[in-house]
Write a protein that holds these residues in place. Sequence first.
Motif, PDB file in Angstrom:
ATOM      1  N   GLU A  99      39.108  84.090  38.606  1.00 26.57           N
ATOM      2  CA  GLU A  99      38.600  82.806  39.117  1.00 26.57           C
ATOM      3  C   GLU A  99      37.690  82.140  38.088  1.00 26.57           C
ATOM      4  N   GLU A 100      36.830  82.964  37.435  1.00 31.26           N
ATOM      5  CA  GLU A 100      35.915  82.397  36.439  1.00 31.26           C
ATOM      6  C   GLU A 100      36.699  81.828  35.259  1.00 31.26           C
ATOM      7  N   LEU A 101      37.737  82.573  34.868  1.00 31.11           N
ATOM      8  CA  LEU A 101      38.552  82.125  33.739  1.00 31.11           C
ATOM      9  C   LEU A 101      39.236  80.801  34.044  1.00 31.11           C
ATOM     10  N   ARG A 102      39.782  80.717  35.279  1.00 30.15           N
ATOM     11  CA  ARG A 102      40.494  79.497  35.671  1.00 30.15           C
ATOM     12  C   ARG A 102      39.521  78.310  35.686  1.00 30.15           C
ATOM     13  N   ALA A 103      38.352  78.537  36.294  1.00 32.28           N
ATOM     14  CA  ALA A 103      37.366  77.456  36.383  1.00 32.28           C
ATOM     15  C   ALA A 103      36.988  76.987  34.988  1.00 32.28           C
ATOM     16  N   LEU A 104      36.831  77.951  34.072  1.00 29.50           N
ATOM     17  CA  LEU A 104      36.430  77.618  32.706  1.00 29.50           C
ATOM     18  C   LEU A 104      37.522  76.833  31.981  1.00 29.50           C
ATOM     19  N   ARG A 105      38.765  77.273  32.187  1.00 28.05           N
ATOM     20  CA  ARG A 105      39.883  76.600  31.515  1.00 28.05           C
ATOM     21  C   ARG A 105      40.016  75.161  32.024  1.00 28.05           C
ATOM     22  N   VAL A 106      39.932  75.025  33.361  1.00 25.74           N
ATOM     23  CA  VAL A 106      40.082  73.691  33.946  1.00 25.74           C
ATOM     24  C   VAL A 106      38.927  72.795  33.495  1.00 25.74           C
ATOM     25  N   LEU A 107      37.742  73.398  33.366  1.00 27.26           N
ATOM     26  CA  LEU A 107      36.573  72.625  32.944  1.00 27.26           C
ATOM     27  C   LEU A 107      36.733  72.119  31.506  1.00 27.26           C
ATOM     28  N   ASN A 108      37.390  72.918  30.685  1.00 27.25           N
ATOM     29  CA  ASN A 108      37.501  72.561  29.277  1.00 27.25           C
ATOM     30  C   ASN A 108      38.710  71.700  28.930  1.00 27.25           C
ATOM     31  N   GLU A 109      39.625  71.608  29.880  1.00 28.90           N
ATOM     32  CA  GLU A 109      40.846  70.866  29.609  1.00 28.90           C
ATOM     33  C   GLU A 109      40.607  69.426  30.062  1.00 28.90           C
ATOM     34  N   ASP A 110      40.455  68.499  29.134  1.00 27.44           N
ATOM     35  CA  ASP A 110      40.102  67.180  29.625  1.00 27.44           C
ATOM     36  C   ASP A 110      41.110  66.089  29.300  1.00 27.44           C
ATOM     37  N   THR A 111      42.229  66.464  28.705  1.00 25.11           N
ATOM     38  CA  THR A 111      43.247  65.432  28.550  1.00 25.11           C
ATOM     39  C   THR A 111      44.455  65.800  29.406  1.00 25.11           C
ATOM     40  N   TYR A 112      44.968  64.822  30.063  1.00 27.39           N
ATOM     41  CA  TYR A 112      46.119  65.030  30.931  1.00 27.39           C
ATOM     42  C   TYR A 112      47.247  64.123  30.481  1.00 27.39           C
ATOM     43  N   PRO A 113      48.126  64.617  29.597  1.00 26.02           N
ATOM     44  CA  PRO A 113      49.253  63.800  29.163  1.00 26.02           C
ATOM     45  C   PRO A 113      50.134  63.424  30.348  1.00 26.02           C
ATOM     46  N   TYR A 114      50.883  62.360  30.166  1.00 26.71           N
ATOM     47  CA  TYR A 114      51.780  61.841  31.213  1.00 26.71           C
ATOM     48  C   TYR A 114      52.621  62.976  31.808  1.00 26.71           C
ATOM     49  N   GLU A 115      53.159  63.827  30.935  1.00 26.59           N
ATOM     50  CA  GLU A 115      54.087  64.877  31.396  1.00 26.59           C
ATOM     51  C   GLU A 115      53.385  65.866  32.328  1.00 26.59           C
ATOM     52  N   VAL A 116      52.110  66.137  32.050  1.00 23.83           N
ATOM     53  CA  VAL A 116      51.374  67.087  32.910  1.00 23.83           C
ATOM     54  C   VAL A 116      51.132  66.454  34.292  1.00 23.83           C
ATOM     55  N   ILE A 117      50.785  65.159  34.270  1.00 26.41           N
ATOM     56  CA  ILE A 117      50.563  64.450  35.540  1.00 26.41           C
ATOM     57  C   ILE A 117      51.884  64.414  36.332  1.00 26.41           C
ATOM     58  N   GLU A 118      52.950  64.189  35.593  1.00 28.67           N
ATOM     59  CA  GLU A 118      54.284  64.133  36.223  1.00 28.67           C
ATOM     60  C   GLU A 118      54.619  65.472  36.890  1.00 28.67           C
ATOM     61  N   GLU A 119      54.268  66.552  36.191  1.00 27.59           N
ATOM     62  CA  GLU A 119      54.520  67.896  36.717  1.00 27.59           C
ATOM     63  C   GLU A 119      53.750  68.124  38.021  1.00 27.59           C
ATOM     64  N   ILE A 120      52.493  67.674  38.024  1.00 27.94           N
ATOM     65  CA  ILE A 120      51.676  67.848  39.241  1.00 27.94           C
ATOM     66  C   ILE A 120      52.277  67.006  40.374  1.00 27.94           C
ATOM     67  N   ALA A 121      52.647  65.767  40.038  1.00 33.03           N
ATOM     68  CA  ALA A 121      53.224  64.873  41.056  1.00 33.03           C
ATOM     69  C   ALA A 121      54.521  65.465  41.621  1.00 33.03           C
ATOM     70  N   ASP A 122      55.356  66.037  40.739  1.00 32.89           N
ATOM     71  CA  ASP A 122      56.611  66.667  41.205  1.00 32.89           C
ATOM     72  C   ASP A 122      56.317  67.819  42.154  1.00 32.89           C
ATOM     73  N   PHE A 123      55.307  68.602  41.786  1.00 33.17           N
ATOM     74  CA  PHE A 123      54.912  69.744  42.617  1.00 33.17           C
ATOM     75  C   PHE A 123      54.582  69.264  44.038  1.00 33.17           C
ATOM     76  N   ILE A 124      53.899  68.120  44.111  1.00 27.64           N
ATOM     77  CA  ILE A 124      53.468  67.618  45.426  1.00 27.64           C
ATOM     78  C   ILE A 124      54.613  66.944  46.184  1.00 27.64           C
ATOM     79  N   THR A 125      55.388  66.127  45.484  1.00 27.25           N
ATOM     80  CA  THR A 125      56.476  65.433  46.206  1.00 27.25           C
ATOM     81  C   THR A 125      57.565  66.437  46.640  1.00 27.25           C
ATOM     82  N   LYS A 126      57.835  67.408  45.777  1.00 25.70           N
ATOM     83  CA  LYS A 126      58.846  68.413  46.169  1.00 25.70           C
ATOM     84  C   LYS A 126      58.296  69.294  47.284  1.00 25.70           C
TER      85      LYS A 126
END
Length: 396
Positions: A99-126
Amino acid sequence: MTGYKVANGNGHSNGNGNTKGTNGTNGHSNGHKSADYTAQENPTMCSRDCCSGPGGSNRGNTCSDKKGAKAGSLTGEKIIPTPQSLLGNGKIQCELTHEELRALRVLNEDTYPYEVIEEIADFITKGSGMRPKIGIICGSGLGSLADMIQDPKIFEYEKIPNFPVSTVEGHAGRLVVGTLEGATVMAMQGRFHFYEGYPLAKCSMPVRVMKLCGVEYLFATNAAGGINPRFAVGDIMLMHDHVNMLGFAGNSPLQGPNDPRFGPRFPALVNSYNKDLINKAIEIAKAMGIESNIHVGVYSCLGGPNYETIAELKALRMMGVDAVGMSTVHEVITARHCDMKVFAFSLITNKCATEYSDKKDDEANHDEVMAVAKNRQKACCELVSRLIREIHLASA
Ligand SMILES: O=P(O)(O)O[C@H]1O[C@H](CO)[C@@H](O)[C@H]1O
Ligand SMILES: Nc1nc2[nH]cnc2c(=O)[nH]1
């Protein structure tokens, strides 16, 4: 388009030539009190080099100091690691739980390219089998807005790939997809704030996810302190403009390379708040019999997490701000950048003191914010659901 027809004006011109009431007092009072300063020892923080090097692998919160002090600090206090202290040359220097590792990774990742956003959106719509048309962001203590959703498909933030996690009380950390008044909707039960340590682009990244899910309308809600002296606790302020204090300081959710698939490099922000929706909401408030609790005004977002000083509140009032919070503006900027229609409101959870006083009652606190939100959730839910019904009927 006509102006906003609220009975009790806010002391602001609504941009359509209608000036409503007076602005309250903006005068300075020099009631500054002197303070005693007492030097305090700095608590010891785990430094970048603290855990590095051979044998320097320490577990999470405690770090054994090589000089032999107990529990790893000169004072014997527990050491709180910072993201910087845990990272050395891009490598994790301490053993962390999953959990700590995930929180740290998410905290440090601050750019969201179009493709990553698209992947998240697909996850939700599917995952939901839906392409929602309306996106809702629930403010502090206003999670019940999402509880109205029928046949909900619930996505815990921590189970959504590349999604940050909620860390604030009153923000459950779930995305709820379903229908409301016949319209397809997705609601964030928990938003991300700058003060949580997330960069602005990450705070408003879910708005882009909404866009790629098919969302056309953003409903952003928040809990805010009322600066306009006419506002009472429990009132609702429909946002018709904002003052972006973080923007004044050179910070924007749109900073960095611009991807034109989302929107233009230099988006215009006049007319950000949809006037038709504001006027419809006023009509609905009249029908609900809460017209006297409805205002139209200007919101400002500060970085937080501290509440404002008296001098800051006076300055904001002089700038024409009616309500202050720590959210929403970057979400609205991101939504307008990708051409969503925006409706936003502030629930006034506390009155901001603009005069110096020793009274504890004048101090904002999050428990009060949550309590007021709970008390007023019924009215907020009704306003939102009726407006969504109108949008749905108009497009049917
Ligand atoms: O803006 P929302 O998320 O409603 O919450 C507001 O209330 C919290 C402070 O009490 C801050 O997070 C402020 O932004
Ligand atoms: N910045 C800020 N945020 C709030 N959220 C709820 N009340 C307040 C307030 O008074 N100030």
